[in-house]
Structure formats: C-alpha cells, structure tokens
Design an enzyme around this catalytic site. Structure first.
Site, PDB file in Angstrom:
ATOM      1  N   CYS A 159       7.730  19.831  56.952  1.00  0.00           N
ATOM      2  CA  CYS A 159       8.778  19.594  55.954  1.00  0.00           C
ATOM      3  C   CYS A 159       8.313  18.739  54.791  1.00  0.00           C
ATOM      4  O   CYS A 159       9.091  18.457  53.883  1.00  0.00           O
ATOM      5  CB  CYS A 159      10.004  19.003  56.641  1.00  0.00           C
ATOM      6  SG  CYS A 159      10.526  20.054  58.005  1.00  0.00           S
ATOM      7  N   HIS A 185      14.769  12.193  51.874  1.00  0.00           N
ATOM      8  CA  HIS A 185      14.500  13.279  52.821  1.00  0.00           C
ATOM      9  C   HIS A 185      15.813  13.602  53.534  1.00  0.00           C
ATOM     10  O   HIS A 185      16.158  14.765  53.684  1.00  0.00           O
ATOM     11  CB  HIS A 185      13.404  12.864  53.797  1.00  0.00           C
ATOM     12  CG  HIS A 185      12.993  13.952  54.724  1.00  0.00           C
ATOM     13  ND1 HIS A 185      12.482  15.153  54.272  1.00  0.00           N
ATOM     14  CD2 HIS A 185      13.040  14.048  56.081  1.00  0.00           C
ATOM     15  CE1 HIS A 185      12.235  15.938  55.314  1.00  0.00           C
ATOM     16  NE2 HIS A 185      12.562  15.295  56.410  1.00  0.00           N
ATOM     17  N   GLU A 239      14.868   6.085  57.315  1.00  0.00           N
ATOM     18  CA  GLU A 239      14.362   6.259  55.948  1.00  0.00           C
ATOM     19  C   GLU A 239      15.001   5.227  55.022  1.00  0.00           C
ATOM     20  O   GLU A 239      14.313   4.597  54.210  1.00  0.00           O
ATOM     21  CB  GLU A 239      14.651   7.677  55.435  1.00  0.00           C
ATOM     22  CG  GLU A 239      14.185   7.876  53.985  1.00  0.00           C
ATOM     23  CD  GLU A 239      14.631   9.209  53.376  1.00  0.00           C
ATOM     24  OE1 GLU A 239      15.467   9.888  53.978  1.00  0.00           O
ATOM     25  OE2 GLU A 239      14.135   9.541  52.278  1.00  0.00           O
ATOM     26  N   LYS A 264      20.282  17.837  50.759  1.00  0.00           N
ATOM     27  CA  LYS A 264      20.352  18.704  51.950  1.00  0.00           C
ATOM     28  C   LYS A 264      21.797  18.846  52.421  1.00  0.00           C
ATOM     29  O   LYS A 264      22.126  19.758  53.165  1.00  0.00           O
ATOM     30  CB  LYS A 264      19.480  18.139  53.071  1.00  0.00           C
ATOM     31  CG  LYS A 264      17.983  18.248  52.766  1.00  0.00           C
ATOM     32  CD  LYS A 264      17.137  17.835  53.949  1.00  0.00           C
ATOM     33  CE  LYS A 264      15.649  17.978  53.666  1.00  0.00           C
ATOM     34  NZ  LYS A 264      15.079  16.863  52.856  1.00  0.00           N
ATOM     35  N   HIS A 277      18.380  22.180  55.051  1.00  0.00           N
ATOM     36  CA  HIS A 277      16.985  21.740  55.041  1.00  0.00           C
ATOM     37  C   HIS A 277      16.079  22.959  54.868  1.00  0.00           C
ATOM     38  O   HIS A 277      15.978  23.794  55.758  1.00  0.00           O
ATOM     39  CB  HIS A 277      16.694  21.021  56.364  1.00  0.00           C
ATOM     40  CG  HIS A 277      15.372  20.334  56.412  1.00  0.00           C
ATOM     41  ND1 HIS A 277      14.443  20.426  55.393  1.00  0.00           N
ATOM     42  CD2 HIS A 277      14.811  19.527  57.362  1.00  0.00           C
ATOM     43  CE1 HIS A 277      13.368  19.727  55.724  1.00  0.00           C
ATOM     44  NE2 HIS A 277      13.574  19.170  56.906  1.00  0.00           N
ATOM     45  N   PHE A 321       7.397  17.038  60.731  1.00  0.00           N
ATOM     46  CA  PHE A 321       6.945  16.999  62.123  1.00  0.00           C
ATOM     47  C   PHE A 321       5.440  16.708  62.146  1.00  0.00           C
ATOM     48  O   PHE A 321       4.693  17.183  61.288  1.00  0.00           O
ATOM     49  CB  PHE A 321       7.204  18.347  62.816  1.00  0.00           C
ATOM     50  CG  PHE A 321       8.638  18.527  63.308  1.00  0.00           C
ATOM     51  CD1 PHE A 321       9.611  17.571  63.100  1.00  0.00           C
ATOM     52  CD2 PHE A 321       8.989  19.682  64.012  1.00  0.00           C
ATOM     53  CE1 PHE A 321      10.920  17.742  63.567  1.00  0.00           C
ATOM     54  CE2 PHE A 321      10.292  19.872  64.470  1.00  0.00           C
ATOM     55  CZ  PHE A 321      11.256  18.901  64.254  1.00  0.00           C
TER      56      PHE A 321
END
Lengths: 419, 78
Positions: free
Chosen positions: A169, A310, A320, A341, A346, A406
C-alpha cells in the site's frame, strides 16, 4: 540542483474517471463505496467495496477512450486503469506530441501492490477445469505488475527509465518518490509516476477478509463503512483504480510553458522492522519516513498545511496520528489532516498515487478534502483538525502524503506550491 | 459463407477487434488483421473450443489466413 515539478494529472477512481469529476465529487463529500456488483458475494464476509463505476454510470469509466480493444482483452483491469490514467496525465501536461529526443528522456514508474489477481484466479480455474492447453497465452504478461509501465511506454513511445514499484500500500508514494529521484539524478526529464490496483474479485476480498483487514460489520450501510479516526471503525473498505502524474524537471517544464501544479520537495522512506501486517505500535517507522521527507524538503513542522493521512479506517489510524503529532506537534502546528479513504476506500497500490494527486489539487485550489463519517472521534484526536464531514477552504502551501504497507514499508512525499 | 466460415469470422472479430468485412477468407492474420504470434495461439484455442477439434502445434503453425483455419476445421471437425 535539478528540481522536480508536477505538470499533469490522471485519475481513475470509485468517484470518477477524470481528475475534475473525482475532485469535485470528493470536495462535495460524495462516497464511491457501495455493494460489490462484479461477482456473487453471498458467501463472502465483506460485501462492499469502492468499485470503479461502469461506463453508463454518472461518473463511470469508459475503457474504450484510451485503451486498445486487444489490450483490454489481454490484461487485468489494474493495467487498463494505469494506461488510462497515464493518458489523462499526458494530455493534461500537453505532451501528446513529444519529439523522439523528448521520448528518449521520458520514462514510466507505475507500480501496483498485488497485480493481476483476478486473472490469476480465473486462469487457475481454467487450468483446473480444462487443463494447461487452455491457459491463455497472454496469461503472464497480462498479470505482471510492471506491465503497467510496459504498456504505457509501448503506447506512448517512452524510452526513458521503465520502473515499477511493488511495496503493497505504499507503492503509489514510492513510485512518485523514486521517479522524482530519477529526474533529480538526470536519468530523465519527464516521468509518468503512479500506482494502480484492481483486486475486487473473490479471492482478493476473501484473502483480506481472512486477514481481518476489511470492514465486515457495515455491509448494509456501505457509504458509512469507511470511517477513519471514528470510534466505530473496524477495518478498511477495498477500493480500486489508478493515479498517475507527470513529473518533470523544472527548467524543462518552464521552457515549454507547461502548467505547473506543485513541486515535489521531499521524500522519505523507512521500514517498521516489526510485523507482516500490523504497524509498529508506536509508529516509529511512520515517524522516520515523515522526518526524512521534511529534512529533504528543508521544511519545519509549521510549514506543512495539509496531511493526507494513510488513515485506512483501522486501529492503525491513531498510531499514525500519534506519529504525525510527534513530527508536527500536538496540534499539528495548525495543519489539517484528512483521510480520503473515507470516500473512495483503500486503493492499495494505487492509494499513494491517488492521494498524492489530492495533495496537489489541495494546493491548486486552496481547499482540503474531508474525512467522511467522522461522527465520534477516537481518543487522541482532540485538538487536531481532521476535516470531519465537509471540505474546508484554507491556505495550503505545502502538503504531505503518507502511505504505509504490509511488510512494514513506509513512504512520505511532500508537495509545495511553486511561487 | 459456410456455417464454419461464419463462426470462424465471428471468433476473429471478437478476439482481434477488427471490422467483420475485413475478415475475408483471404485475409492474413498477421499482415491484414494486426495479429501477433500470441494472438494466433489464442485464436487456435478458441477454434478448438468452438468446433471441438484439436489443432496440433505443427498444424497451427501453417495457419496463416482465415481461409487456412476454415479449411483445417472443415476437414477435421467430427
């Protein structure tokens, strides 16, 4: 030193298939998330997604506009989206008629997090049911991630660096950051940079659901399911699409009288060194990436006006936010921060690129897009402007986009208005 | 046109995205219809599916025109 500016934009997202439609829908607070229409979801735990809408929809995508019929048949949708978004960016930058010399100095860096999962799934079924002799001869090159960059270079004759990032991502952000470096390093004068993804297919949805990453509790209320920073958030909603920008060396852009949206001033990268899917609980990796980007940009905490988070609508949102606070200050030094998002879901490998484009548009229009569905902000959000529900007019001179993936891979990119 | 020729034409149009009137029996897949070697592999697979014939690699390599395909299928279909 060579400077890098943004001179063209292209978007294919659940909120539209051109930049102005996507942006006006986003600023208006619309949602691109709905029930999955592409396959039977009756046995799936997650039944909603941000699909790119079909041609007959108000803001639908028409693949015939820029992608050859044969290519459409041979490749996975993420490549189709990438080709179209790249074409939009080229047209926006006025680069449809490049000389051969320009093309030799123009490259492509469009990545994807996962690549051609729908095609891998369907051809595996062909293999199982009909045997190897029925597997498509286009199977491999229609699914490979770097065929985004490959197809774009073939279509537009671009002979500069041909690169493709795969960092889950963070792909879109890394693609733009790496491409900017290639221009700075004099490998190219022009780079088409971005990311694309399309994994709204049975095994894609099932895989993320089994990893407990997706929202599965709000299948009946799709537009409210992606709710970053809200206490009721419990997993991301998958989106799809592509974002591509034209990056160009500043003097090169000026010399041809190009429209200049913003400058890429900072890029930071780091690794969490912690866990395959969970972020480091203290957000150390995120902090390192943001700090590196600020240092490269020669900017201080008070210079950032907007952070496109994010913010996936998972527990990681507040990790975050804590990292952003450590970098920018408890009140983010007056910066606004939102997660788009909430509106488009996403886009995985496409997310960083699409969100970088939103940062550039925030700088262009002096408006920041909202975080939808932020009804009940979680602890730790006090005193921070998360732009709940409605877009906000404000000064935006510099904007930072965060992307984390990830494997514990982090990237931050900073864009700044060119005076 | 024979039934086989009709169906061959339809498959070629669907796979290559060309106008039906260009898909004459004389048309060469590569020179006239813009196909590459991989497209021909795919077309051969589609013919095999449609007509229930098997077209071995050495025979497939000799198929250059729409007419070559039609003729092979006519001669080998059950």
């Amino acid at each position: 030193m060579r400077r890098v500016v943004v001179t063209g934009l292209g978007l294919v997202t659940p909120l539209g298939a051109d930049v102005e439609t996507v942006w006006s829908n986003l600023i208006a607070g619309k949602s691109g998330i709905g029930p999955i229409t592409r396959f039977d979801v009756s046995d799936q735990k997650a039944k909603i997604a941000g699909e790119v809408k079909p041609k007959d929809h108000e803001w639908g995508f028409d693949p015939d506009k820029r992608v050859d019929f044969k290519v459409q048949r041979q490749v996975d949708p993420f490549i189709v989206y990438a080709i179209d978004a790249a074409g939009q960016a080229i047209e926006d930058a006025g680069l449809e008629h490049m000389s051969d010399e320009m093309k030799e100095r123009a490259g492509v860096s469009i990545g994807s997090g996962i690549g051609g999962l729908p095609g891998i799934e369907s051809e595996s079924l062909v293999l199982a049911e009909k045997g190897p002799g029925r597997v498509s001869p286009h199977f491999v090159h229609g699914r490979l991630i770097n065929l985004t960059s490959g197809q774009v270079s073939i279509k537009y004759g671009l002979m500069g660096p041909n690169h493709s990032v795969v960092t889950a991502c963070s792909t879109g952000a890394h693609s733009i950051g790496d491409a900017a470096r290639m221009i700075k390093d004099d490998d190219a004068d022009i780079m088409l940079a971005g990311g694309a993804e399309s994994t709204i297919n049975p095994i894609g949805i099932a895989g993320f659901a089994q990893a407990k990453a997706l929202n599965m509790s709000m299948n009946d209320d799709p537009t409210r399911a992606s709710r970053p920073y809200d206490k009721g958030r419990d997993g991301f909603v998958m989106g799809e699409g592509a974002g591509v920008m034209v990056l160009e060396e500043y003097e090169h852009a000026k010399a041809r009288g190009a429209k200049i949206y913003a400058e890429v001033v900072g890029y930071g990268l780091s690794g969490d060194a912690y866990h395959v899917t969970a972020p480091h609980p203290e957000g150390k990796g995120a902090e390192l990436a943001m700090k590196m980007a600020l240092r490269k940009a020669h900017l201080g905490p008070g210079d950032i006006d907007y952070v496109n988070a994010h913010g996936t609508s998972t527990m990681a949102d507040t990790i975050e936010l804590a990292a952003v606070k450590r970098v920018l200050g408890d009140d983010l030094s007056g910066a606004s921060m939102s997660s788009t998002k909430s509106a488009i879901g996403h886009l995985l490998g496409g997310a960083g690129a699409v969100e970088a484009i939103f940062c550039v548009l925030a700088i262009r229009d002096q408006v920041v897009p909202p975080t939808l569905n932020l009804d009940d902000p979680d602890e730790g959000t006090e005193g921070v402007d998360l732009v709940p529900h409605h877009a906000k007019k404000r000064k935006v001179k510099a904007a930072l986009s965060n992307s984390f993936g990830f494997g514990g891979t982090n990237a931050s990119v900073i864009f700044k208005k060119v005076d | 046109m024979s039934d086989t020729a009709d169906r061959v034409q339809k498959i070629v149009v669907e796979h290559l995205g060309v106008e039906a009137d260009k898909v004459t029996q004389e048309a060469s897949f590569i020179d006239d219809l813009g196909a590459d070697s991989l497209d021909i592999v795919e077309l051969v697979m589609a013919f095999e599916e449609e007509f229930g014939v098997e077209i071995p690699d050495d025979a497939a390599e000799k198929i250059a025109t729409v007419g070559d395909a039609t003729k092979y299928i006519e001669e080998h279909k059950g």
